[in-house]
Design an enzyme around this catalytic site. Structure first.
Site, PDB file in Angstrom:
ATOM      1  N   ARG A 144      -2.661   9.506   7.323  1.00 29.72           N
ATOM      2  CA  ARG A 144      -1.763   8.395   7.013  1.00 29.72           C
ATOM      3  C   ARG A 144      -0.308   8.802   7.245  1.00 29.72           C
ATOM      4  O   ARG A 144       0.503   8.005   7.721  1.00 29.72           O
ATOM      5  CB  ARG A 144      -1.959   7.941   5.567  1.00 29.72           C
ATOM      6  CG  ARG A 144      -1.194   6.674   5.218  1.00 29.72           C
ATOM      7  CD  ARG A 144      -1.417   6.253   3.772  1.00 29.72           C
ATOM      8  NE  ARG A 144      -2.824   5.970   3.504  1.00 29.72           N
ATOM      9  CZ  ARG A 144      -3.304   5.726   2.297  1.00 29.72           C
ATOM     10  NH1 ARG A 144      -2.504   5.752   1.241  1.00 29.72           N
ATOM     11  NH2 ARG A 144      -4.577   5.468   2.127  1.00 29.72           N
ATOM     12  N   ARG A 168      16.475  -7.371   9.986  1.00 28.91           N
ATOM     13  CA  ARG A 168      15.709  -7.748   8.786  1.00 28.91           C
ATOM     14  C   ARG A 168      14.361  -7.028   8.740  1.00 28.91           C
ATOM     15  O   ARG A 168      13.799  -6.808   7.674  1.00 28.91           O
ATOM     16  CB  ARG A 168      15.464  -9.260   8.762  1.00 28.91           C
ATOM     17  CG  ARG A 168      16.676 -10.108   8.420  1.00 28.91           C
ATOM     18  CD  ARG A 168      16.322 -11.578   8.535  1.00 28.91           C
ATOM     19  NE  ARG A 168      17.497 -12.433   8.465  1.00 28.91           N
ATOM     20  CZ  ARG A 168      17.926 -13.035   7.361  1.00 28.91           C
ATOM     21  NH1 ARG A 168      17.257 -12.858   6.231  1.00 28.91           N
ATOM     22  NH2 ARG A 168      18.995 -13.800   7.378  1.00 28.91           N
ATOM     23  N   ASP A 210      22.318 -19.325   5.001  1.00 26.53           N
ATOM     24  CA  ASP A 210      21.976 -18.636   3.758  1.00 26.53           C
ATOM     25  C   ASP A 210      23.195 -18.256   2.918  1.00 26.53           C
ATOM     26  O   ASP A 210      23.200 -18.420   1.695  1.00 26.53           O
ATOM     27  CB  ASP A 210      21.124 -17.398   4.045  1.00 26.53           C
ATOM     28  CG  ASP A 210      21.771 -16.405   5.004  1.00 26.53           C
ATOM     29  OD1 ASP A 210      22.797 -16.750   5.621  1.00 26.53           O
ATOM     30  OD2 ASP A 210      21.234 -15.282   5.149  1.00 26.53           O
ATOM     31  N   SER A 236     -16.391   9.018   3.816  1.00 19.42           N
ATOM     32  CA  SER A 236     -16.949   8.244   4.925  1.00 19.42           C
ATOM     33  C   SER A 236     -17.994   7.278   4.375  1.00 19.42           C
ATOM     34  O   SER A 236     -18.764   7.629   3.476  1.00 19.42           O
ATOM     35  CB  SER A 236     -17.597   9.178   5.958  1.00 19.42           C
ATOM     36  OG  SER A 236     -18.373   8.444   6.883  1.00 19.42           O
ATOM     37  N   HIS A 253      -0.962  27.519  21.657  1.00 22.88           N
ATOM     38  CA  HIS A 253      -1.813  26.651  22.483  1.00 22.88           C
ATOM     39  C   HIS A 253      -3.136  26.333  21.765  1.00 22.88           C
ATOM     40  O   HIS A 253      -4.118  25.988  22.406  1.00 22.88           O
ATOM     41  CB  HIS A 253      -2.102  27.284  23.848  1.00 22.88           C
ATOM     42  CG  HIS A 253      -0.902  27.890  24.490  1.00 22.88           C
ATOM     43  ND1 HIS A 253       0.003  27.145  25.213  1.00 22.88           N
ATOM     44  CD2 HIS A 253      -0.431  29.168  24.480  1.00 22.88           C
ATOM     45  CE1 HIS A 253       0.975  27.931  25.641  1.00 22.88           C
ATOM     46  NE2 HIS A 253       0.737  29.165  25.203  1.00 22.88           N
ATOM     47  N   ARG A 301       0.788  -1.232   0.000  1.00 24.83           N
ATOM     48  CA  ARG A 301       0.000   0.000   0.000  1.00 24.83           C
ATOM     49  C   ARG A 301       0.826   1.290   0.000  1.00 24.83           C
ATOM     50  O   ARG A 301       0.360   2.314  -0.509  1.00 24.83           O
ATOM     51  CB  ARG A 301      -0.928   0.040   1.230  1.00 24.83           C
ATOM     52  CG  ARG A 301      -1.934  -1.062   1.290  1.00 24.83           C
ATOM     53  CD  ARG A 301      -2.737  -1.000   2.594  1.00 24.83           C
ATOM     54  NE  ARG A 301      -3.608   0.156   2.640  1.00 24.83           N
ATOM     55  CZ  ARG A 301      -4.868   0.160   2.211  1.00 24.83           C
ATOM     56  NH1 ARG A 301      -5.389  -0.957   1.687  1.00 24.83           N
ATOM     57  NH2 ARG A 301      -5.612   1.239   2.293  1.00 24.83           N
ATOM     58  N   THR A 323      34.165 -13.999   5.858  1.00 22.52           N
ATOM     59  CA  THR A 323      33.136 -14.560   6.719  1.00 22.52           C
ATOM     60  C   THR A 323      31.776 -14.080   6.203  1.00 22.52           C
ATOM     61  O   THR A 323      31.704 -13.221   5.321  1.00 22.52           O
ATOM     62  CB  THR A 323      33.348 -14.140   8.186  1.00 22.52           C
ATOM     63  OG1 THR A 323      32.408 -14.832   9.023  1.00 22.52           O
ATOM     64  CG2 THR A 323      33.151 -12.646   8.359  1.00 22.52           C
TER      65      THR A 323
END
Length: 483
Positions: A302, A337, A86, A288, A158, A13, A110
């Site tokens: 969002r 991860r 892995d 709505s 305020h 999304r 390594t």
């Protein structure tokens, strides 16, 4: 797409395809192979030999390069089921495609050689995408601020009506915070270094063995690898991993951007409630499910929602960094991860939303003026009092009169729902030698915004323009909004 398993909303999304690719398996494993080639080339160029014969040949390097991108995932996955590792699974899979070079892949390294170096490379690239979008948000805010630099609006302290400002001046407050974030991003990005190849505890013991203790040659390994991978240098010391403090610094930059975006989105949401500004609302968009008339600030909401996630996510690398034991532990792996890619995916979605909102922000100047004029008589009382003093009045007595009349007008507004009649009350009071017409003529909003328009012009010219000029090549990004 399968509907019977969890899929991250960040990829479905919110985040752009470009950012998703940076954290994709393809990007990761192709980078692993480039690192293996860089290591093998470095060892060959430094003359790694055994009994006078080169250990690595150009033929082997060429074979490795032929298969940089055609990764045989099926072989790697099947191998990992057997060995539960892995990196070694991908070493094996690469070797299956490159039989001549199979024996020299990962020589002296390594797992963190490919894992950690790739993490740094990916974060560096992701930061540049974040920078590009951040610069474009700043650019849009500069345009908006310039356009509305002279439009007076009610300011709030305020969230109570305060001395007026301008719509453009308010936008500079948002832009300034993003400029701070850009400065932090540039600094952290400029300090990123590769891990290099330092071995299991960071001592380069394997290269001590491979190059027979030749310190001058060993000193060249990390700089050569860094150059081949597009970096200036490697961290001078490390354990098995690069310091997890690096992840903390990167995520703190992202959290800073998120905080700035959250602040801006909150302001826009409050202004949309006041019907003074409105974020873009598409022709067929539904606000709505129950209230058909609603135009909710869903994109700004969002932004706030994702921003909270990023700000909190910054705790993950900080705690991971603080709890690493000695030269390394593996309790960082699962957390990294999740926390690093998701912070970047979320901030990518946030900046796309910011671009979309600022670019299409609607300003309702008549509503803004209406709200301002309803409060302006209160704002103008000091000027009215000073004018009355010039006409022979007593400042202390006039101050008390203004206070009493303001309280009465406030009561009329709050308790009786009437319009603000402060000017009428002042005009009717013999202490003030002014007519109602005199007072009304002084109600010009531009008189009360101070230096706001000038401040906007100076800020754009002295701060924003240089930043945008410096990053001119990054301009022109359009927001990618999925849902």
């Amino acid at each position: 797409m399968s509907n019977d398993r969890y899929v991250s909303p960040l990829s479905e999304r919110y985040a752009s395809k470009e950012m998703q690719y940076i954290f994709s398996p393809d990007k990761k494993f192709r980078t692993w192979r480039r690192l293996w080639v860089a290591l093998a080339e470095t060892e060959m160029e430094l003359g790694l030999s055994q009994d006078g014969k080169p250990v690595i040949t150009q033929e082997q390097i060429d074979e490795l390069k032929e298969h940089l991108d055609d990764i045989n995932y099926d072989v790697a996955k099947e191998r990992e089921k057997q060995v539960r590792h892995d990196v070694m699974s991908h070493v094996y899979a690469y070797g299956q495609q490159c039989p001549k070079a199979a024996g020299i892949i990962h020589l002296g390294a390594t797992s963190c050689y490919v894992g950690d170096n790739t993490d740094i490379i990916v974060m560096a690239e992701a930061l540049q995408l974040v920078k590009k979008k951040l610069v474009n948000v700043i650019d849009e805010l500069a345009k908006f601020a310039d356009k509305y630099k002279e439009l007076p609006t009610l300011a709030f302290t305020h969230f109570q009506p305060a001395q007026p400002t301008t719509v453009g001046k308010r936008a500079t407050l948002w832009a300034q915070e993003f400029v701070m974030d850009l400065s932090d991003l540039d600094y952290v990005a400029s300090t990123l270094k590769l891990l290099g190849s330092k071995g299991t505890t960071g001592t380069q013991a394997s290269f001590q063995e491979l190059f027979n203790g030749d310190q001058e040659t060993i000193d060249k390994i990390d700089p050569m690898i860094a150059a081949k991978m597009g970096f200036k240098e490697c961290y001078p010391v490390s354990g098995q991993t690069y310091s997890r403090k690096v992840d903390t610094r990167v995520c703190n930059v992202l959290a800073g951007i998120a905080a700035s975006a959250h602040k801006m989105s909150n302001d826009i949401r409050l202004l949309q409630h006041l019907k003074e500004v409105e974020e873009p609302f598409e022709k067929n968009q539904i606000g709505s499910s129950a209230m058909a008339y609603k135009r909710n600030p869903m994109r700004s909401e969002r932004i706030a929602s994702l921003s909270r996630y990023v700000m909190i996510d910054a705790l993950n690398p900080a705690i991971t960094s603080a709890t690493q034991w000695f030269e390394r532990t593996l309790d960082d792996s699962a957390n990294k991860r999740l926390s690093i890619p998701e912070a970047f995916l979320a901030i990518d979605g946030i900046l796309d939303l910011c671009l979309n909102v600022v670019d299409g922000l609607v300003v309702y100047d008549k509503v803004i003026t209406k709200h301002l004029m309803a409060e302006l008589p209160f704002m103008a009382t000091e000027n009215i009092m000073m004018d009355a003093v010039k006409m022979g009045g007593n400042r202390q007595e006039l101050h008390e009169k203004i206070r009493q009349l303001s309280m009465e007008a406030g009561k009329n507004v709050k308790q009786e729902g009437r319009d603000n009649n402060l000017l009428e009350l002042i005009a009717a009071d013999d202490s003030f030698p002014m007519t109602l017409e005199d007072l009304q003529s002084s109600m010009e909003p531009a008189r009360y915004v101070g230096r706001a328009p000038i401040q906007v012009t100076k800020f754009i010219e002295q701060v924003l323009r240089p930043v945008l000029k410096e990053n001119e090549a990054l301009l022109g990004v359009k927001a990618e909004i999925n849902v």
